[in-house]
Design a protein around this motif. Structure first.
Motif, PDB file in Angstrom:
ATOM      1  N   GLY A  78       0.812  -1.216   0.000  1.00 20.22           N
ATOM      2  CA  GLY A  78       0.000   0.000   0.000  1.00 20.22           C
ATOM      3  C   GLY A  78       0.841   1.261   0.000  1.00 20.22           C
ATOM      4  O   GLY A  78       0.517   2.238  -0.678  1.00 20.22           O
ATOM      5  N   GLY A  79       1.934   1.233   0.764  1.00 23.08           N
ATOM      6  CA  GLY A  79       2.830   2.389   0.786  1.00 23.08           C
ATOM      7  C   GLY A  79       3.457   2.648  -0.575  1.00 23.08           C
ATOM      8  O   GLY A  79       3.557   3.794  -1.027  1.00 23.08           O
ATOM      9  N   MET A  80       3.867   1.591  -1.246  1.00 21.07           N
ATOM     10  CA  MET A  80       4.477   1.745  -2.577  1.00 21.07           C
ATOM     11  C   MET A  80       3.460   2.238  -3.599  1.00 21.07           C
ATOM     12  O   MET A  80       3.757   3.131  -4.400  1.00 21.07           O
ATOM     13  N   VAL A  81       2.272   1.666  -3.575  1.00 18.81           N
ATOM     14  CA  VAL A  81       1.228   2.102  -4.512  1.00 18.81           C
ATOM     15  C   VAL A  81       0.891   3.568  -4.276  1.00 18.81           C
ATOM     16  O   VAL A  81       0.755   4.346  -5.226  1.00 18.81           O
ATOM     17  N   SER A  82       0.771   3.972  -3.021  1.00 18.90           N
ATOM     18  CA  SER A  82       0.473   5.377  -2.710  1.00 18.90           C
ATOM     19  C   SER A  82       1.589   6.294  -3.172  1.00 18.90           C
ATOM     20  O   SER A  82       1.329   7.375  -3.707  1.00 18.90           O
ATOM     21  N   ARG A  83       2.836   5.868  -2.959  1.00 20.52           N
ATOM     22  CA  ARG A  83       3.967   6.680  -3.435  1.00 20.52           C
ATOM     23  C   ARG A  83       3.887   6.879  -4.948  1.00 20.52           C
ATOM     24  O   ARG A  83       4.030   7.991  -5.452  1.00 20.52           O
ATOM     25  N   LEU A  84       3.679   5.787  -5.665  1.00 20.40           N
ATOM     26  CA  LEU A  84       3.614   5.867  -7.124  1.00 20.40           C
ATOM     27  C   LEU A  84       2.427   6.705  -7.585  1.00 20.40           C
ATOM     28  O   LEU A  84       2.540   7.475  -8.540  1.00 20.40           O
ATOM     29  N   ALA A  85       1.300   6.579  -6.906  1.00 22.28           N
ATOM     30  CA  ALA A  85       0.095   7.328  -7.280  1.00 22.28           C
ATOM     31  C   ALA A  85       0.256   8.828  -7.074  1.00 22.28           C
ATOM     32  O   ALA A  85      -0.415   9.616  -7.737  1.00 22.28           O
ATOM     33  N   THR A  86       1.147   9.220  -6.164  1.00 22.91           N
ATOM     34  CA  THR A  86       1.350  10.649  -5.901  1.00 22.91           C
ATOM     35  C   THR A  86       2.571  11.209  -6.627  1.00 22.91           C
ATOM     36  O   THR A  86       3.009  12.312  -6.342  1.00 22.91           O
ATOM     37  N   GLY A  87       3.135  10.424  -7.534  1.00 23.21           N
ATOM     38  CA  GLY A  87       4.243  10.926  -8.351  1.00 23.21           C
ATOM     39  C   GLY A  87       5.627  10.679  -7.786  1.00 23.21           C
ATOM     40  O   GLY A  87       6.620  11.093  -8.376  1.00 23.21           O
TER      41      GLY A  87
END
Length: 124
Positions: A78-87
């Motif tokens: 989840g942390g990685m997906v959120s990082r990627l989703a926010t650029g």
């Protein structure tokens, strides 16, 4: 376990994630100011909370399987997906270091707690 176990376990998990961020920031000399720490920490903290909700971790917060393992997996993914989703980026080296550090800490404190509990049961 006693009623304070879940809040303490959640606090321990939060400390693990914050330690990961602070150590990483210090190691890379990117600054330990609150905004810098918060911008790196929030995706993993949010994912950690999601992991607690998905696994109903408060029911057995100290168990390594399945609670600890799934909280760890949701926190990392989840942390990685959120990082990627926010650029933000998530190079493989970052994913690996994050995965290993959080596995050692999130699962490690649970292992220590279980060993201490077993030791107390033997002496009682």
């Amino acid at each position: 376990m006693r009623s304070f176990t879940a809040p303490l376990a959640l606090a321990a998990d939060l400390v693990c994630v914050l330690a990961f961020v602070v150590i990483g920031k210090a190691d890379h000399e990117t600054g330990l100011a609150l905004p810098a720490v918060a911008s790196t920490a929030w995706p993993f903290l949010a994912a950690l909370v999601l992991g607690w909700v998905v696994t109903l971790a408060w029911r057995s917060p100290v168990r390594i399987w399945p609670t600890g393992l799934f909280v760890w997996a949701v926190t990392v993914a989840g942390g990685m997906v959120s990082r990627l989703a926010t650029g933000e980026d998530a190079p493989l080296s970052f994913v690996l270091v994050t995965s290993v550090f959080l596995a050692v800490t999130l699962l490690g404190w649970r292992a220590v707690a279980l060993l201490v509990a077993r030791g107390r049961q033997r002496t009682a």
